[in-house]
Design an enzyme around this catalytic site. Structure first.
Site, PDB file in Angstrom:
ATOM      1  N   THR A  50       0.830  -1.211   0.000  1.00 43.73           N
ATOM      2  CA  THR A  50       0.000   0.000   0.000  1.00 43.73           C
ATOM      3  C   THR A  50       0.864   1.259   0.000  1.00 43.73           C
ATOM      4  OG1 THR A  50      -1.668  -1.206   1.251  1.00 43.73           O
ATOM      5  CG2 THR A  50      -1.866   1.186   1.233  1.00 43.73           C
ATOM      6  N   HIS A  72       2.007   1.926  -3.423  1.00 53.69           N
ATOM      7  CA  HIS A  72       0.951   2.548  -4.245  1.00 53.69           C
ATOM      8  C   HIS A  72       0.913   4.057  -3.990  1.00 53.69           C
ATOM      9  CE1 HIS A  72      -0.755  -1.092  -5.827  1.00 53.69           C
ATOM     10  NE2 HIS A  72      -0.946  -1.603  -4.631  1.00 53.69           N
ATOM     11  N   CYS A  87     -21.554   0.147  13.454  1.00 51.81           N
ATOM     12  CA  CYS A  87     -22.324  -0.383  12.319  1.00 51.81           C
ATOM     13  C   CYS A  87     -22.728  -1.839  12.597  1.00 51.81           C
ATOM     14  CB  CYS A  87     -21.519  -0.276  11.018  1.00 51.81           C
ATOM     15  SG  CYS A  87     -20.111  -1.401  10.919  1.00 51.81           S
ATOM     16  N   ARG A 111      11.614 -14.483  -5.212  1.00 45.06           N
ATOM     17  CA  ARG A 111      10.601 -14.951  -4.258  1.00 45.06           C
ATOM     18  C   ARG A 111      10.567 -16.479  -4.147  1.00 45.06           C
ATOM     19  NH1 ARG A 111       5.628 -10.660  -5.386  1.00 45.06           N
ATOM     20  NH2 ARG A 111       6.476  -9.036  -4.018  1.00 45.06           N
ATOM     21  N   ILE A 126     -11.192 -12.586   1.926  1.00 42.75           N
ATOM     22  CA  ILE A 126     -10.505 -12.290   3.188  1.00 42.75           C
ATOM     23  C   ILE A 126     -10.159 -10.803   3.229  1.00 42.75           C
ATOM     24  CG2 ILE A 126      -8.484 -12.759   4.641  1.00 42.75           C
ATOM     25  CD1 ILE A 126     -10.077 -15.280   4.359  1.00 42.75           C
TER      26      ILE A 126
HETATM   27 ZN    ZN Z   1       0.040  -3.279   5.085  1.00 41.56          ZN
HETATM   28 ZN    ZN Z   2     -18.299  -0.329  11.936  1.00 42.71          ZN
END
Ligand code: ZN
Ligand code: ZN
Length: 343
Positions: free
Chosen positions: A40, A43, A96, A200, A286
């Site tokens: 991330t 990115h 929520c 890898r 997931i």
């Molecule tokens: Zn992360």
């Molecule tokens: Zn929530």
């Protein structure tokens, strides 16, 4: 204090002088000991369409980190000064329907550290107390730094039974590599992977994979049929590549599961979804880590002492070398890159 931040809406990040964040009610202030770089962050660094639409500079980045609590806010009674903690990057609303039913990992109001609010590539960070997960000091700092990412792997692997099972993992990025050692620690009978990067593939061997197949060199379907006649009990999809999802559907046994963590760049071209139906495969998405079940499972795995994570930590460097870290990651020549924060 110093911090690594996205200062302008363009590629790159830089070190800035920022005011130390102030403690607030319900939050804790952490002095950083280590942090790690996630896909991330890359990115955000390269300023791709996703980050350009999501990030509002200036923003201190970084969501995988650990450190010591140096101050607690009003109303915090289950964290104290001196506690060693690791970051959970998802700040959830607690209100929520998902949060109220124990599914906070898919809270509709999730805000992410280092994306939607200031993160932890800094000398200090202030985060909600629940996001500071107490971690045993026996967990090395360079591992505690990336428990957020390790938790992704724990969540994926533990999405179904593992002991005595044959597991296929498509993609050997850091989370795939973590998954190999988690599967082994939990008693998987066989762990096989697919991966195209020689770098890898080498790491996969170091963490203890039974077999790793390179689609560029091997007839993978044939090799998989020989390795696991009848199919794998579970496939963990960690590549985000459509060809690997198709492979998963073909080589997961009837009644098995496919747990999907790899994010696809675009909508997947039609796969043979009828195969999923008639094989009775559980197709499982997931997201994040279960709050807080995954963290408890991860602590248990650390206590068990069977995780072989060191080979995945390919680089440890001072945070001021972030430029080098980003370049290594972009070149695909790194597993986990860990930042230290010594003065
Ligand atoms: Zn992360
Ligand atoms: Zn929530």
């Amino acid at each position: 204090m110093k911090a690594i931040a996205k200062v302008r809406p363009e590629p790159g990040v830089e070190i800035i002088d920022a005011p130390e964040p102030q403690i607030q009610p319900g939050m804790v202030k952490i002095k950083l000991e280590a942090a790690s770089v996630c896909g991330t962050d890359l990115h955000i660094y390269s300023w791709d369409p996703w980050s350009a639409s999501r990030i509002k500079p200036p923003r201190i980045i970084g969501h995988e980190f650990c450190g010591t609590i140096v101050e607690v806010g009003e109303g915090v009674d289950d964290r104290k000064v001196g506690d060693f903690v690791s970051s959970e990057s998802h700040i959830v609303c607690g209100k929520c329907r998902q949060c109220l039913s124990g599914q906070g990992h898919v809270c509709v109001n999730t805000r992410i550290l280092g994306v939607d609010v200031d993160g932890g590539f800094a000398n200090f960070v202030v985060i909600p107390k629940d996001n500071a997960r107490p971690t045993d000091r026996s967990v090395p700092v360079k591992i505690a730094a990336f428990q957020d990412a390790l938790g992704n792997a724990v969540h994926t692997v533990m999405g179904g039974p593992i002991e005595g099972q044959r597991i296929l993992i498509t993609g050997m990025g850091p989370i795939g590599l973590f998954s190999v050692t988690i599967c082994k620690a939990l008693g998987a009978e066989q762990v096989v992977a697919t991966e195209i990067s020689p770098y890898r593939i080498d790491l996969a061997r170091k963490v203890g994979i039974d077999a790793v197949l390179n689609p560029k060199e091997t007839d993978v379907p044939k090799a998989l049929a020989e390795l696991a006649p009848g199919g794998f009990d579970a496939t963990l999809e960690m590549s985000g590549h459509p060809s690997q999802l198709a492979l998963a559907i073909e080589h997961t046994r009837p009644g098995g599961r496919i747990s999907m963590l790899g994010v696809f760049k675009e909508n997947v071209q039609p796969v043979d979804i009828n195969r999923v139906i008639f094989k009775g495969i559980d197709l499982q998405g997931i997201a994040g880590r279960r709050l807080w079940q995954t963290w408890d499972q991860m602590a248990e795995l650390h206590r068990g002492g069977k995780l072989n994570l060191d080979p995945v930590i390919t680089h440890v460097m001072h945070y001021t070398e972030f430029q080098k870290a980003m370049e290594l990651m972009q070149a695909g020549e790194a597993g986990k890159v860990v930042f230290t924060f010594e003065e």
